[in-house]
Design a protein around this motif. Structure first.
Motif, short mmCIF file in Angstrom:
data_model
loop_
_atom_site.label_atom_id
_atom_site.label_comp_id
_atom_site.label_asym_id
_atom_site.label_seq_id
_atom_site.Cartn_x
_atom_site.Cartn_y
_atom_site.Cartn_z
N PHE A 172 0.81 -1.21 0.00
CA PHE A 172 0.00 0.00 0.00
C PHE A 172 0.85 1.27 0.00
O PHE A 172 0.58 2.22 -0.73
CB PHE A 172 -0.94 0.03 1.22
N GLY A 173 1.89 1.29 0.81
CA GLY A 173 2.68 2.51 0.99
C GLY A 173 3.38 2.98 -0.27
O GLY A 173 3.54 4.20 -0.48
N LEU A 174 3.77 2.04 -1.14
CA LEU A 174 4.47 2.43 -2.36
C LEU A 174 3.60 3.24 -3.33
O LEU A 174 4.10 3.87 -4.26
CB LEU A 174 5.01 1.18 -3.07
N GLY A 175 2.29 3.26 -3.07
CA GLY A 175 1.39 4.04 -3.91
C GLY A 175 1.64 5.54 -3.83
O GLY A 175 1.21 6.30 -4.72
N ALA A 176 2.34 6.00 -2.78
CA ALA A 176 2.62 7.43 -2.63
C ALA A 176 3.56 7.94 -3.73
O ALA A 176 3.50 9.12 -4.10
CB ALA A 176 3.23 7.71 -1.26
N ILE A 177 4.41 7.07 -4.27
CA ILE A 177 5.41 7.50 -5.27
C ILE A 177 4.75 7.93 -6.58
O ILE A 177 4.94 9.06 -7.05
CB ILE A 177 6.47 6.41 -5.49
N PRO A 178 3.93 7.08 -7.23
CA PRO A 178 3.28 7.54 -8.47
C PRO A 178 2.28 8.68 -8.22
O PRO A 178 2.04 9.49 -9.12
CB PRO A 178 2.57 6.29 -9.00
N SER A 179 1.72 8.75 -7.02
CA SER A 179 0.79 9.84 -6.69
C SER A 179 1.48 11.19 -6.80
O SER A 179 0.94 12.14 -7.39
CB SER A 179 0.23 9.67 -5.28
N LEU A 180 2.67 11.28 -6.23
CA LEU A 180 3.41 12.54 -6.27
C LEU A 180 3.89 12.86 -7.68
O LEU A 180 3.93 14.02 -8.09
CB LEU A 180 4.58 12.49 -5.28
N ALA A 181 4.24 11.82 -8.45
CA ALA A 181 4.65 12.03 -9.84
C ALA A 181 3.49 12.60 -10.66
O ALA A 181 3.67 13.51 -11.48
CB ALA A 181 5.12 10.71 -10.46
N PHE A 182 2.29 12.10 -10.42
CA PHE A 182 1.10 12.61 -11.10
C PHE A 182 0.84 14.07 -10.72
O PHE A 182 0.56 14.92 -11.58
CB PHE A 182 -0.10 11.74 -10.73
N PHE A 183 0.98 14.39 -9.44
CA PHE A 183 0.77 15.76 -8.97
C PHE A 183 1.70 16.73 -9.69
O PHE A 183 1.28 17.80 -10.15
CB PHE A 183 1.00 15.82 -7.45
N ILE A 184 2.97 16.35 -9.80
CA ILE A 184 3.95 17.21 -10.48
C ILE A 184 3.60 17.33 -11.97
O ILE A 184 3.68 18.41 -12.56
CB ILE A 184 5.38 16.64 -10.30
N GLY A 185 3.16 16.22 -12.58
CA GLY A 185 2.83 16.23 -14.00
C GLY A 185 1.68 17.17 -14.35
O GLY A 185 1.68 17.80 -15.41
#
Length: 446
Positions: A172-185
């Motif tokens: 579950f915790g690893l989901g934070a990584i693509p979330s932040l990448a999407f935010f920046i995108g």
């Protein structure tokens, strides 16, 4: 020609960035399949709690859809996409650090808010920035990123499954990584030109349309959008059910509900449960989730290149009838305790059928069929219905499987798919190759 190619490339890039919301949708959707064997032990889940824990995502999605429609219409598509990305990131960490069942379900509900927002906003944004001739393909990018999210999540789950009893926390915790990448995108995205025009920022909207499709395209689209907004009333939910708009709204709701009650998401969310009933061990169960992810990805790519060629309606008809037949076979295999490899073959056939039909095409149609003046709220209503149907599906499966046997629900899903075939045949009209403004006439006369 070079300018057209550059325009197309630019539109593809911004569509892909927006569709990263689909990746996060795929993550939260798939992560539960790999974690359920751990969560059953950690939280001592019975059939009711297993169904509610899985379905709590959908309850959050319903709230997310309602919020997304309001935020997107008032503040724009970009701010709403940013909010959904932050919700994803925080909820992923919240689930990873949950110490009790109630905290975990609360965090999964919040994750659903982000999923619900993205599930509505990403395809709507892509439809609004894409020229008619490539709109189907571009909106299908959202489904592509969903299945990439599912596949990568299943692979990560498979790798992490052997690290110990806390593996689910890492999943579950690893989901934070693509979330932040999407935010920046999202910072790189222009605002939807149709939203800008609708909100009086005509010059900026026209400039973005020019970048998307050139001067002629911008001028034609500007005229069409302004014409579609003539005599527009303040958008309210009551407006959705006026006699002019009701047919499109009811078709959108029908398609959304059918996409879920067709039953395939039981296969995605309860892969381990289904294969456990025919004697597969945990390693085999998690391997099946990976195989499902790979097939899902391959046939989603097939759909992307066919949706603007074959059209929306033929793909939906083939998919609904094909699933109906395959579910009957899967029910018989489960009932007779078939070899897991034989069951896997037909499960993968069902996944491939869904992936090149109902999965991407439903999102394309929902993004297309609503008039400009009601698109935000109408999309939110349709996708709200989609997530309500998803909750019913995943909540009831463990309970039905306990009462009827794992094979029992698949008889029901076969009947739903056959009914869906006739609904599509009688009520859905073809949309390929038409501008969003031209489709207003098609669906107002539905």
């Amino acid at each position: 020609m070079e300018n057209i190619n550059n325009n197309t490339r630019y539109t593809f890039v911004i569509s892909f960035i927006s569709a990263l919301g689909g990746y996060l949708f795929g993550f939260d959707f798939a992560v539960i399949s790999g974690t359920l064997p751990f969560l059953r032990e950690v939280f001592a889940l019975n059939a009711w709690w297993e169904g509610f824990l899985t379905g709590s995502l959908a309850l959050g999605c319903m709230l997310g859809c309602m919020l997304a429609g309001r935020i997107a219409d008032k503040y724009g598509r970009r701010p709403a996409l940013m909010i959904s990305a932050l919700v994803f990131a925080l909820s992923s960490l919240g689930m990873a650090f949950s110490s009790t069942l109630s905290i975990f379900i609360s965090m999964r509900f919040i994750a659903g808010v982000g999923v619900g927002m993205a599930s509505m906003l990403s395809p709507m944004y892509i439809a609004e920035v894409s020229p008619a001739e490539i709109r189907g393909r571009n909106v299908s990018i959202n489904q592509l990123t969903i299945v990439i999210g599912i596949l990568i999540t299943n692979l990560v789950n498979y790798k992490l499954s052997t690290i110990g009893p806390d593996a689910w926390r890492w999943m579950f915790g690893l989901g934070a990584i693509p979330s932040l990448a999407f935010f920046i995108g999202v910072f790189w995205l222009p605002e939807s030109p149709r939203w800008l025009i609708q909100n009086g920022q005509v010059t900026l909207g026209e400039a973005i349309l020019t970048k998307i499709g050139g001067k002629d395209f911008a001028q034609k689209t500007l005229i069409d959008v302004e014409k579609s907004l003539l005599n527009v009333q303040k958008e309210s939910f009551a407006l959705l059910f006026k006699i002019d708009y009701r047919p499109a709204v009811l078709v959108g709701i029908g398609l959304a509900v059918f996409q879920q009650l067709c039953g395939i998401n039981v296969v995605f969310n309860y892969t381990s449960t289904i294969f456990e009933t025919v004697g597969a061990n945990l390693d085999r169960q998690l391997f099946e989730t990976v195989a499902i992810g790979i097939i899902n990805l391959i046939f989603t790519i097939v759909a992307m290149y066919q949706v603007d060629k074959l059209g929306r309606k033929p793909l939906m008809l083939i998919g609904s009838l094909g699933l109906s037949v395959l579910y009957i076979i899967i029910a018989l295999l489960l009932k007779n305790q078939a070899d897991p490899r034989v069951l896997s073959l037909f499960v993968l056939m069902a996944i491939s059928t869904y992936a090149c039909s109902l999965a991407p095409v439903t999102w394309v149609l929902i993004s297309e069929i609503f008039p400009n003046k009601i698109r935000g709220k109408a999309s939110s209503i349709a996708i709200l219905a989609l997530w309500a149907a998803y909750f019913v599906l995943v909540f009831t499966f463990p309970i039905l499987a306990e009462k009827m046997g794992t094979f029992g629900p698949f008889w029901m899903y076969a009947v739903v798919c056959f009914a869906g075939f006739w609904f599509i045949k009688l009520k859905v009209k073809e949309t390929k190759g038409k501008t969003l403004e031209e489709l207003e006439d098609v669906f107002l006369g539905h």
